[in-house]
Design a protein around this motif. Structure first.
Motif, short mmCIF file in Angstrom:
data_model
loop_
_atom_site.label_atom_id
_atom_site.label_comp_id
_atom_site.label_asym_id
_atom_site.label_seq_id
_atom_site.Cartn_x
_atom_site.Cartn_y
_atom_site.Cartn_z
N LEU A 1 -10.86 -0.72 -9.21
CA LEU A 1 -10.97 0.08 -7.99
C LEU A 1 -10.98 1.57 -8.33
N GLU A 2 -10.10 1.96 -9.26
CA GLU A 2 -10.03 3.37 -9.66
C GLU A 2 -11.34 3.81 -10.31
N ILE A 3 -11.86 2.99 -11.21
CA ILE A 3 -13.11 3.33 -11.89
C ILE A 3 -14.27 3.35 -10.89
N SER A 4 -14.24 2.44 -9.92
CA SER A 4 -15.30 2.36 -8.91
C SER A 4 -15.28 3.54 -7.96
N GLY A 5 -14.18 4.27 -7.93
CA GLY A 5 -14.07 5.40 -7.01
C GLY A 5 -13.67 4.99 -5.61
N ILE A 6 -13.16 3.76 -5.47
CA ILE A 6 -12.73 3.27 -4.16
C ILE A 6 -11.25 3.60 -4.01
N THR A 7 -10.96 4.67 -3.30
CA THR A 7 -9.59 5.16 -3.16
C THR A 7 -9.01 4.93 -1.77
N GLN A 8 -9.85 4.54 -0.82
CA GLN A 8 -9.36 4.23 0.51
C GLN A 8 -10.35 3.30 1.21
N ILE A 9 -9.89 2.62 2.24
CA ILE A 9 -10.72 1.73 3.03
C ILE A 9 -10.74 2.26 4.46
N LEU A 10 -11.93 2.41 5.01
CA LEU A 10 -12.08 2.92 6.37
C LEU A 10 -12.62 1.82 7.26
N GLY A 11 -11.94 1.57 8.36
CA GLY A 11 -12.39 0.55 9.30
C GLY A 11 -12.48 1.08 10.71
N VAL A 12 -13.20 0.37 11.56
CA VAL A 12 -13.33 0.78 12.96
C VAL A 12 -13.18 -0.46 13.83
N MET A 13 -12.39 -0.34 14.88
CA MET A 13 -12.10 -1.47 15.75
C MET A 13 -12.09 -1.05 17.22
N PRO A 14 -11.93 -1.98 18.14
CA PRO A 14 -11.93 -1.61 19.57
C PRO A 14 -10.79 -0.67 19.92
N LEU A 15 -10.96 0.05 21.02
CA LEU A 15 -9.90 0.91 21.53
C LEU A 15 -8.65 0.05 21.78
N PRO A 16 -7.48 0.51 21.35
CA PRO A 16 -6.26 -0.31 21.45
C PRO A 16 -5.63 -0.27 22.84
N TYR A 17 -6.40 -0.76 23.84
CA TYR A 17 -5.89 -0.71 25.21
C TYR A 17 -5.08 -1.94 25.60
N SER A 18 -4.97 -2.91 24.71
CA SER A 18 -4.15 -4.09 25.00
C SER A 18 -3.16 -4.30 23.85
N LYS A 19 -2.09 -5.03 24.12
CA LYS A 19 -1.12 -5.33 23.07
C LYS A 19 -1.75 -6.18 21.97
N ARG A 20 -2.72 -6.99 22.35
CA ARG A 20 -3.39 -7.84 21.35
C ARG A 20 -4.12 -6.97 20.33
N TYR A 21 -4.79 -5.91 20.80
CA TYR A 21 -5.49 -5.00 19.89
C TYR A 21 -4.50 -4.15 19.10
N GLU A 22 -3.42 -3.72 19.75
CA GLU A 22 -2.40 -2.95 19.04
C GLU A 22 -1.77 -3.80 17.93
N GLY A 23 -1.54 -5.08 18.24
CA GLY A 23 -0.97 -5.97 17.24
C GLY A 23 -1.92 -6.24 16.10
N LEU A 24 -3.20 -6.33 16.41
CA LEU A 24 -4.21 -6.55 15.37
C LEU A 24 -4.26 -5.35 14.43
N ALA A 25 -4.26 -4.15 14.98
CA ALA A 25 -4.27 -2.94 14.16
C ALA A 25 -3.01 -2.84 13.31
N THR A 26 -1.87 -3.16 13.89
CA THR A 26 -0.60 -3.11 13.17
C THR A 26 -0.60 -4.07 11.98
N GLY A 27 -1.05 -5.30 12.23
CA GLY A 27 -1.08 -6.30 11.17
C GLY A 27 -2.03 -5.95 10.05
N LEU A 28 -3.19 -5.41 10.39
CA LEU A 28 -4.18 -5.06 9.38
C LEU A 28 -3.69 -3.93 8.48
N VAL A 29 -3.16 -2.89 9.08
CA VAL A 29 -2.68 -1.75 8.30
C VAL A 29 -1.55 -2.17 7.37
#
Length: 307
Positions: free
Chosen positions: A82-110
């Motif tokens: 990963l270091e040699i590849s230059g991959i130092t972070q992962i960027l993702g995009v998901m739905p607006l966290p307007y429900s607890k289900r989405y907030e929980g999904l974001a929490t679990g992923l991070v």
């Protein structure tokens, strides 16, 4: 050779390219021959050989020759690759966290991603599956979270994405419903104004399903304004996420929306089809059970959302 020195060496760029490809192979798997690498990544044979030697000398990979059977990737050090590849972070995009289900999904992923390889993950929030996927296709983000229903429709339409991870039924939402302005109406009627957000594959397609064989007027409405416009009567009905209605205690007249399967409830992670190294990293990093456990704890109010 130290990784810093390797990256700035004469063969640094070619080694970086090869390191990204090595991320895609499992330990014990046969890797391409020098000739096959030459055709695949368009590097001269000598350059490929030097890059392979450099990856071995810094301990990123251990290769084992097996004569006519080819060369096996006996061992790989993901952190070094990963270091040699230059991959130092992962960027993702998901739905607006307007429900607890989405907030929980974001929490679990991070929490899940940051627990391995020490790679930070950053999540952005954006309405509309089409918008999120367009950001992946132009390489603004490494991955997007959309429903399986939307993902399969987009793949069917020829978009260059692939599903790299499923988070299971009801990880995206519990159910789509059809909500009405009139508290005494229980079905779509001719002449109704139906709110549709064209950037959402799910909401648009489900609206078409709900209004099949009816003469209605589709009104383009931004997703975040749908409930407000149904309540005010600017539109007569719209497809919506039952989670938000129940959590925010909206006094709405709504009925369950019946479709053939539950693919609209299933969250999937999609990447650009050409980003095989990202797909492999995400597949390795993300553990569905861990994410779902954290999601459920947030839904039940037993964990504070953190993302």
């Amino acid at each position: 050779m130290e990784i810093h020195d390797l990256l700035y060496s004469k063969n640094g760029l070619s080694t970086k390219i090869l390191a990204k490809r090595m991320l895609c192979f499992e330990e014990g798997e046969r890797i391409p021959t020098v000739s096959e690498w030459n055709k695949e990544i368009h590097l001269a044979r000598g350059t490929v050989q030097n890059a392979l030697k450099l990856l071995q000398s810094c301990g990123a990979v251990v290769l084992e020759a097996h004569g006519q059977s080819g060369t096996l990737l006996k061992k790989k050090d993901m952190a070094k690759l990963l270091e040699i590849s230059g991959i130092t972070q992962i960027l993702g995009v998901m739905p607006l966290p307007y429900s607890k289900r989405y907030e929980g999904l974001a929490t679990g992923l991070v929490a899940n991603v940051e627990n391995r390889y020490n790679i930070p993950v950053s999540l952005a929030f954006m309405r509309g599956s089409k918008n999120r996927v367009s950001m992946v296709l132009c390489d603004r983000y490494d991955f997007a979270i959309i429903s399986r229903y939307a993902a399969e429709k987009m793949i069917e339409d020829g978009l260059e994405i692939e599903i790299v991870k499923s988070l299971g039924m009801f990880s995206y939402l519990s159910k789509h419903v059809l909500m009405f302005h009139d508290p005494y109406v229980g079905s779509i009627e001719d002449g109704m104004k139906i709110g549709v957000d064209g950037s959402s594959v799910d909401q648009k397609k489900m609206s078409e399903i709900a209004c099949r064989n009816k003469s209605v007027q589709y009104v383009e409405v931004e997703y975040t304004q749908v409930v407000k416009k149904v309540i005010s009567g600017e539109i007569d009905a719209a497809v919506w996420n039952m989670d938000e209605i129940q959590e925010k205690l909206y006094s709405m007249n709504y009925i369950p929306l019946s479709i053939d399967d539950d693919k609209d409830t299933e969250a999937v992670i999609v990447t650009h089809r050409t980003r095989q190294e990202v797909a492999k990293i995400l597949d390795d990093l993300i553990q569905t059970d861990f994410v779902r456990k954290n999601q459920q704890l947030v839904i039940e109010g037993k964990m504070i959302p953190s993302y």
